[in-house]
Design a protein around this motif. Structure first.
Motif, PDB file in Angstrom:
ATOM      1  N   TRP A 279       0.817  -1.212   0.000  1.00 15.09           N
ATOM      2  CA  TRP A 279       0.000   0.000   0.000  1.00 15.09           C
ATOM      3  C   TRP A 279       0.849   1.260   0.000  1.00 15.09           C
ATOM      4  O   TRP A 279       0.335   2.357  -0.247  1.00 15.09           O
ATOM      5  N   ASN A 280       2.118   1.132   0.259  1.00 14.34           N
ATOM      6  CA  ASN A 280       3.025   2.281   0.223  1.00 14.34           C
ATOM      7  C   ASN A 280       3.946   2.237  -0.992  1.00 14.34           C
ATOM      8  O   ASN A 280       4.960   2.933  -1.027  1.00 14.34           O
ATOM      9  N   SER A 281       3.591   1.372  -1.941  1.00  9.48           N
ATOM     10  CA  SER A 281       4.314   1.287  -3.218  1.00  9.48           C
ATOM     11  C   SER A 281       5.762   0.849  -3.072  1.00  9.48           C
ATOM     12  O   SER A 281       6.580   1.109  -3.943  1.00  9.48           O
ATOM     13  N   ASP A 282       6.092   0.185  -1.972  1.00  8.60           N
ATOM     14  CA  ASP A 282       7.418  -0.417  -1.804  1.00  8.60           C
ATOM     15  C   ASP A 282       7.311  -1.856  -2.300  1.00  8.60           C
ATOM     16  O   ASP A 282       7.179  -2.804  -1.520  1.00  8.60           O
ATOM     17  N   TYR A 283       7.375  -2.029  -3.607  1.00  3.32           N
ATOM     18  CA  TYR A 283       7.064  -3.322  -4.202  1.00  3.32           C
ATOM     19  C   TYR A 283       8.189  -4.326  -4.067  1.00  3.32           C
ATOM     20  O   TYR A 283       7.954  -5.530  -4.168  1.00  3.32           O
ATOM     21  N   ASP A 284       9.403  -3.863  -3.826  1.00  5.65           N
ATOM     22  CA  ASP A 284      10.513  -4.770  -3.592  1.00  5.65           C
ATOM     23  C   ASP A 284      10.238  -5.607  -2.337  1.00  5.65           C
ATOM     24  O   ASP A 284      10.287  -6.838  -2.357  1.00  5.65           O
ATOM     25  N   ASN A 285       9.941  -4.920  -1.227  1.00  9.15           N
ATOM     26  CA  ASN A 285       9.644  -5.622   0.020  1.00  9.15           C
ATOM     27  C   ASN A 285       8.297  -6.335  -0.034  1.00  9.15           C
ATOM     28  O   ASN A 285       8.131  -7.409   0.556  1.00  9.15           O
ATOM     29  N   ALA A 286       7.331  -5.748  -0.721  1.00  5.40           N
ATOM     30  CA  ALA A 286       6.045  -6.414  -0.846  1.00  5.40           C
ATOM     31  C   ALA A 286       6.209  -7.759  -1.547  1.00  5.40           C
ATOM     32  O   ALA A 286       5.649  -8.780  -1.108  1.00  5.40           O
ATOM     33  N   ALA A 287       6.985  -7.774  -2.623  1.00  5.49           N
ATOM     34  CA  ALA A 287       7.218  -9.027  -3.342  1.00  5.49           C
ATOM     35  C   ALA A 287       7.885 -10.059  -2.440  1.00  5.49           C
ATOM     36  O   ALA A 287       7.573 -11.254  -2.488  1.00  5.49           O
ATOM     37  N   LYS A 288       8.807  -9.608  -1.592  1.00  7.05           N
ATOM     38  CA  LYS A 288       9.517 -10.517  -0.678  1.00  7.05           C
ATOM     39  C   LYS A 288       8.548 -11.240   0.249  1.00  7.05           C
ATOM     40  O   LYS A 288       8.576 -12.472   0.370  1.00  7.05           O
ATOM     41  N   TRP A 289       7.652 -10.471   0.885  1.00  5.55           N
ATOM     42  CA  TRP A 289       6.772 -11.085   1.877  1.00  5.55           C
ATOM     43  C   TRP A 289       5.616 -11.843   1.238  1.00  5.55           C
ATOM     44  O   TRP A 289       5.193 -12.882   1.750  1.00  5.55           O
ATOM     45  N   TYR A 290       5.119 -11.368   0.112  1.00  3.69           N
ATOM     46  CA  TYR A 290       4.074 -12.128  -0.578  1.00  3.69           C
ATOM     47  C   TYR A 290       4.639 -13.449  -1.095  1.00  3.69           C
ATOM     48  O   TYR A 290       3.953 -14.487  -1.072  1.00  3.69           O
ATOM     49  N   SER A 291       5.868 -13.430  -1.577  1.00  4.65           N
ATOM     50  CA  SER A 291       6.494 -14.665  -2.056  1.00  4.65           C
ATOM     51  C   SER A 291       6.674 -15.653  -0.911  1.00  4.65           C
ATOM     52  O   SER A 291       6.464 -16.861  -1.076  1.00  4.65           O
ATOM     53  N   LYS A 292       7.070 -15.162   0.267  1.00  5.62           N
ATOM     54  CA  LYS A 292       7.181 -16.033   1.433  1.00  5.62           C
ATOM     55  C   LYS A 292       5.811 -16.628   1.786  1.00  5.62           C
ATOM     56  O   LYS A 292       5.703 -17.814   2.117  1.00  5.62           O
TER      57      LYS A 292
END
Length: 668
Positions: A70-83
């Motif tokens: 929701w804060n457009s930090d897609y690098d970290n978002a991808a990390k946690w969604y992938s986990k």
């Protein structure tokens, strides 16, 4: 009639039509958010500490991914969604596969993103995509009254001379007028030093591009002007414009001017045109030009300055009664015709009348307009087709296959020599979708003015952001056959996102954005951290593994914020005696407190109390001797303290478990 007017009438063949322009994009600053008295508690930091301490769950990974997404930090978002998807595939819902894919696209990891989309589909993700839209949206194909976006391109058969007046000949040929030096009986027209006009024909490919230009017919083309045609559906009849010339002879009016007339020719299937006849309502004293057959071929529309004309030239029609038999010419009236020039009519298969005029407000010169043509000859509202169809020069001779969104027009927009610079342009409708909707409270359905709505592309890049007004409405113009995200946010609500895959036809899609109010009491730490309820097994007070994960969140918060003092409340379901449940809930509260103390939290920062079944979340009560239904909703405290209950139970196990819980409240 003066010389200037005569010249204008003579050159009716060489000029004409449309205009409107639009463009805007706003940038709007975000509103400042009010500082909550407990906003210093950063849920993300708590989650990260919990994970660092070795605890993990699908819920933690989801929440962590969301805090970055929701804060457009897609690098970290991808990390946690992938986990989440890797470690808890069965618990990961479809929307998280999609968000993972979006985040990965933002990192240009397209192969990984595609895999996530496969997972999205496997999880039933189609339910998240808006596939349906109105079967008959308001666009040009159905009513012809909506301005469209078009792509214009000069056709390859244009010459260095004047080329204009296209018309469809069947499904795969275009006939047009050209003053090419390859015309029949090549002669120079003194007035503009151009060759006289002839009719040429070109082939249309699947993309609407033209090739193989050649003379339409030696029988039709003469040493004078021929132009603007209209063919019957079977291709056996053509109406065309020519100077007053037939059987090798020219005719002139009283001022020695050669006027324009309409003629008809017949093709009997041998490829040659013959039986060329002049239409009976022609006259050497006025011009009749630019024919257009109605879809049912029962009427012929045209332009003329015959008696009864309102302006310099008007649009008229005649009924086609039989072979070479026509009704009396009828003027279309002052709803269409002006004191200036109306010309080059064209009627689409859907019954829309397109024509050129310089008598209405436009961009300059001839502009192209459209109106719905009714069976009784009346017309509807008139719409200027706008840019890029119209320009500040002459734009005319517009024809369109509305079902294909493909057509042609004439214009001198790219030259400075007037009609000499007339060229034919291929026009292709640019498919566009209007995304509209409102932002509203999910529960009350009330509008939410001031909400922020963001449009993102398929790679999760922000395209546009707006703050909605009092009507809470937003409007975005997007492309067809494309996936977008429409995200709604407001300081008092949880964010929400709708995924939209646009169709392949121009139209409008309504995408409502419901938002759920945050609604956390300022002292409810569990709500602030999105804590899952700490459940206990029936008749037990030991800490379950899933409860341990939730307690780890409380632990991390208390470590990070030493000023926190927590009241622990424990509750039971209604089964068992009232006094027994008081004791059981007390043990559960103390168990939670002891767990936190064992992890290093000072006992002075923790209080614990059991409430038994005194604060049930639902009506899962017991039957007893003091009345029908016994529970906190029905009995006084004195009754509850003294009641002796039977074993009658009204609720399912899942409903009872909702009452077996612990809460963590911040002391003021």
């Amino acid at each position: 009639m003066n010389t200037l007017l005569r010249k204008i009438l003579l050159v009716t063949l060489v000029c004409f039509i449309t205009g409107v322009s639009f463009s805007q994009k706003n940038q709007i600053a975000k509103a400042n958010k009010e500082f909550d008295r407990f906003s210093y508690i950063d849920a993300r930091e708590i989650y990260l500490k919990v994970v660092e301490d070795g605890y993990k769950s699908a819920e933690i990974y989801q929440k962590l991914g969301d805090t970055y997404y929701w804060n457009s930090d897609y690098d970290n978002a991808a990390k946690w969604y992938s986990k989440l998807i890797t470690e808890f595939p069965n618990e990961a819902e479809a929307e998280y596969y999609y968000r993972a894919s979006q985040s990965l696209k933002s990192l240009k990891k397209y192969d990984e993103a595609d895999k996530m989309m496969l997972g999205f589909a496997a999880k039933g993700g189609n339910g998240l995509l808006l596939k349906n839209f109105e079967k008959d949206p308001n666009y040009l194909k159905s009513i012809g009254l909506v301005s469209k976006a078009y792509i214009l391109e000069k056709v390859s058969v244009n010459t260095d001379y004047s080329d204009f007046g296209p018309s469809f000949y069947g499904d795969n040929k275009l006939v047009y007028a050209t003053s090419s030096n390859k015309s029949e009986g090549f002669r120079i027209y003194e007035w503009n030093q151009q060759p006289f006009l002839d009719l040429f024909m070109a082939d249309i490919d699947e993309e609407g591009k033209l090739s193989n230009p050649r003379s339409l017919s030696k029988e039709i083309n003469t040493t004078y002007h021929e132009s603007s045609t209209s063919f019957s559906k079977d291709g056996k009849t053509v109406y065309f414009t020519r100077n007053n010339f037939i059987n090798g002879k020219s005719g002139k009016d009283k001022d020695k001017t050669i006027r324009l007339k309409l003629y008809k020719a017949t093709n009997n299937g041998d490829g040659k045109w013959g039986d060329i006849v002049e239409l009976p309502f022609n006259s050497k004293e006025y011009s009749v030009a630019h024919p257009a057959l109605s879809p049912d071929e029962k009427r012929l529309y045209f332009s003329s300055d015959m008696p009864g004309t309102i302006g310099m030239s008007d649009l008229w029609f005649v009924d086609i009664i039989g072979d070479n038999t026509y009704g009396v010419p009828v003027n279309l009236g002052d709803q269409i015709n002006t004191e200036a020039r109306e010309s080059f009519p064209y009627i689409s298969k859907e019954g829309n009348l397109y024509y050129a005029t310089d008598g209405l407000a436009g961009l300059g010169g001839y502009d192209i307009y459209v109106t719905k043509l009714n069976e009784d000859g009346t017309t509807g509202d008139i719409t200027n087709l706008g840019e890029p169809i119209n320009s500040n020069q002459d734009d005319f001779g517009f024809v369109l296959n509305e079902s294909k969104g493909l057509g042609y027009l004439s214009s001198n927009r790219d030259g400075e020599k007037g009609s000499i610079d007339d060229d034919i342009y291929r026009i292709q409708e640019k498919c566009v979708i209007e995304l509209i909707g409102t932002v509203f409270d999910e529960n009350s359905k009330e509008l939410i003015p001031g909400a922020e709505v963001t449009l993102l592309d398929e790679n999760n890049k922000v395209i546009n952001t707006i703050i909605v007004g009092e009507d809470a409405a937003y409007n975005f113009t997007v492309e067809c056959s494309t996936t977008y995200s429409v995200r709604g946010t407001h300081e008092d609500y949880k964010p929400n996102e709708k995924i939209v895959t646009t169709p392949d036809k121009t139209g409008q899609i309504v995408v409502p954005i419901p938002l759920q109010r945050k609604g956390c009491p300022p002292n409810d730490l569990g709500c602030i951290l999105c804590l899952q309820p700490i459940f206990f097994d029936f008749d037990r007070y030991n800490i379950r593994p899933d409860a341990e994960i939730e307690l780890a969140k409380i632990l991390a918060a208390m470590v990070k914020y030493p000023q926190l003092i927590i009241d622990i409340e424990s509750h039971t379901d209604s089964r068992g005696s009232f006094s027994y449940n008081d004791g059981l809930s007390e043990k559960r509260a103390q168990a939670s407190r002891s767990w936190l103390i064992s992890k290093g939290i000072a006992s002075s920062r923790l209080t614990a109390k059991g409430y038994g079944e005194r604060q049930l979340l639902n009506r899962c009560v017991m039957f007893g001797e003091c009345g029908n239904e016994i529970g906190t909703y029905d009995c006084t405290q004195e009754q509850l303290n003294n009641i002796k209950c039977s074993d009658g139970i009204k609720c399912s196990e899942a409903e009872h478990q909702l009452n077996r819980r612990s809460m963590f409240l911040i002391q003021n």
